[in-house]
Design an enzyme around this catalytic site. Structure first.
Site, PDB file in Angstrom:
ATOM      1  N   LYS A  76       0.859  -1.183   0.000  1.00  0.00           N
ATOM      2  CA  LYS A  76       0.000   0.000   0.000  1.00  0.00           C
ATOM      3  C   LYS A  76       0.894   1.231   0.000  1.00  0.00           C
ATOM      4  CE  LYS A  76      -3.489   2.542   2.547  1.00  0.00           C
ATOM      5  NZ  LYS A  76      -4.462   2.584   3.628  1.00  0.00           N
ATOM      6  N   LYS A 106      -2.172  -1.635  -3.838  1.00  0.00           N
ATOM      7  CA  LYS A 106      -3.011  -0.434  -3.826  1.00  0.00           C
ATOM      8  C   LYS A 106      -2.146   0.806  -3.960  1.00  0.00           C
ATOM      9  CE  LYS A 106      -5.955   2.072  -0.714  1.00  0.00           C
ATOM     10  NZ  LYS A 106      -6.105   2.447   0.630  1.00  0.00           N
TER      11      LYS A 106
HETATM   12  C1  PBG Z   1      -7.354   3.658   5.487  1.00  0.00           C
HETATM   13  C2  PBG Z   1      -7.595   3.531   4.032  1.00  0.00           C
HETATM   14  C3  PBG Z   1      -7.390   4.467   3.016  1.00  0.00           C
HETATM   15  C4  PBG Z   1      -7.882   3.902   1.842  1.00  0.00           C
HETATM   16  C5  PBG Z   1      -8.316   2.628   2.173  1.00  0.00           C
HETATM   17  N1  PBG Z   1      -8.114   2.418   3.517  1.00  0.00           N
HETATM   18  C6  PBG Z   1      -6.897   5.847   3.063  1.00  0.00           C
HETATM   19  C7  PBG Z   1      -5.516   6.124   3.456  1.00  0.00           C
HETATM   20  O1  PBG Z   1      -4.698   5.244   3.680  1.00  0.00           O
HETATM   21  O2  PBG Z   1      -5.226   7.314   3.572  1.00  0.00           O
HETATM   22  C8  PBG Z   1      -7.913   4.555   0.498  1.00  0.00           C
HETATM   23  C9  PBG Z   1      -8.986   4.059  -0.431  1.00  0.00           C
HETATM   24  C10 PBG Z   1      -9.290   4.935  -1.586  1.00  0.00           C
HETATM   25  O3  PBG Z   1      -8.623   5.960  -1.848  1.00  0.00           O
HETATM   26  O4  PBG Z   1     -10.245   4.595  -2.283  1.00  0.00           O
HETATM   27  N2  PBG Z   1      -6.054   3.669   5.904  1.00  0.00           N
END
Ligand code: PBG
Length: 333
Positions: free
Chosen positions: A202, A255
């Site tokens: 991520k 992601k």
């Molecule tokens: C929580 C989380 C996030 C997303 C999914 N889980 C945001 C982040 O990490 O700031 C992003 C999902 C999206 O942009 O559709 N940590």
């Protein structure tokens, strides 16, 4: 005329008709691979549109049973739930409240449609008043997220989701060791059969911008770069993935998706577990904005983006486009 000596090799032969193209097509999107993210807000009575994500809403808990039916009727097999709590605090204690929005929505959706797969996002950023994905500490690098103290809280959150009936838990916090900590807590709580879908690779992406409006989870100070990955790093993703596999993850996630197709492909080459790719809020917003301006053909551009994610090697696709995509796929091309 200058003809080559050997006959021209003609790949175009197999592109002459739609039927032939379909026959030699290497990747076809399947309804069964879609996961639809939803935002549940404990404070709401009516759905509230999310301005940077046209077509998406923050939902009240009371709407979730009907949402489960709508989504199942579209043929989407799974949802991924995010929660917005009544109140936030430094620890994010709303995350493991048995009466929290995600827990209540999970119970309502499973009761309405038992076959719908309810996945829950496990993270603290929607629940902390500072907006970070874990608890804060002050040390030699100033204020940072405390890794090990956060693990215990994530484990409590995951356990409370499982107790509410979640089918899959999905940790998105990026703390080191959280898959192992959550696995241990689930096993000890009698949930040995609940899979973990780990947000393994991520990245600290600008493309989460619209999500942070939707989840009201933007960090109040600093950013997430001390825990999410540097977008410049590809090899490091393999290391994160290997750790999550070793700690017992059942599904590995990359992601965002379309900007990280190389990462999806590299991970695909290395592991045998299913791979999920998260087509994130910014990827959705870009398609919607361009389509609204008449700059892109929404249907073709969206299906092309999703097909590219599958071609790169993703088995599951988490996308806000799921309702549109499944409707388009049913229509055929
Ligand atoms: C929580 C989380 C996030 C997303 C999914 N889980 C945001 C982040 O990490 O700031 C992003 C999902 C999206 O942009 O559709 N940590």
């Amino acid at each position: 005329m200058n003809m080559p000596d050997a006959p021209i090799i003609r790949p175009r032969r197999l592109r002459q008709s739609a039927a032939l193209r379909r026959m030699v097509r290497e990747h076809t999107l399947r309804l069964d691979q879609f996961i639809y993210p939803l935002f549940v807000d404990e404070r709401l009575r009516e759905p509230r549109p999310i301005s940077s994500m046209p077509g998406q809403f923050q939902w009240p808990v009371s709407a979730m049973a009907a949402q489960a039916e709508r989504i199942a009727n579209l043929g989407i097999p799974a949802v991924l739930l995010f929660g917005l709590p009544e109140t936030k605090d430094a620890q994010g204690s709303g995350a493991w409240s048995p009466t929290g929005g995600v827990q209540a929505a999970t119970r309502a959706m499973k009761a309405a449609v038992p076959d719908l797969i309810v996945m829950t996002d496990v993270c603290l950023c929607e629940y902390t008043d500072h907006g970070h994905c874990g608890v804060l500490q002050t040390g030699r690098n100033g204020v940072t997220v405390a890794n090990d103290a956060t693990l215990e809280l994530l484990a409590r959150e995951a356990l409370s989701h499982a107790e509410a009936g979640a089918d899959v838990v999905a940790p998105s916090d990026m703390m080191d060791g959280r898959v192992g900590a959550i696995r241990a807590a689930l096993d000890a709580g009698g949930f040995v059969d609940i899979p973990i879908m780990a947000y393994s690779a991520k990245y600290a992406s600008a493309f989460y911008g619209p999500f942070r409006e939707a989840a009201e989870s933007a960090p109040q100070v600093g950013d997430r770069r001390t825990y999410q990955m540097d977008p410049a790093n590809g090899r490091e993703a393999l290391r994160e993935v290997a750790l999550d596999v070793a700690e017992g993850a059942d599904i590995i996630m990359v992601k965002p998706a379309t900007l990280y197709l190389d990462v999806i492909a590299r991970v695909r080459d290395q592991i045998t577990l299913p791979i999920a790719a998260y087509h994130v809020s910014g990827e959705y917003a870009m398609l919607k904005a361009a389509a609204a301006n008449g700059w892109l053909d929404e249907r073709r551009a969206t299906l092309e983006a999703l097909t590219a994610i599958a071609r790169a090697g993703a088995d599951l696709i988490i996308t806000y486009c799921a309702p549109d995509a499944v409707a388009w796929l049913r229509e055929g091309d």
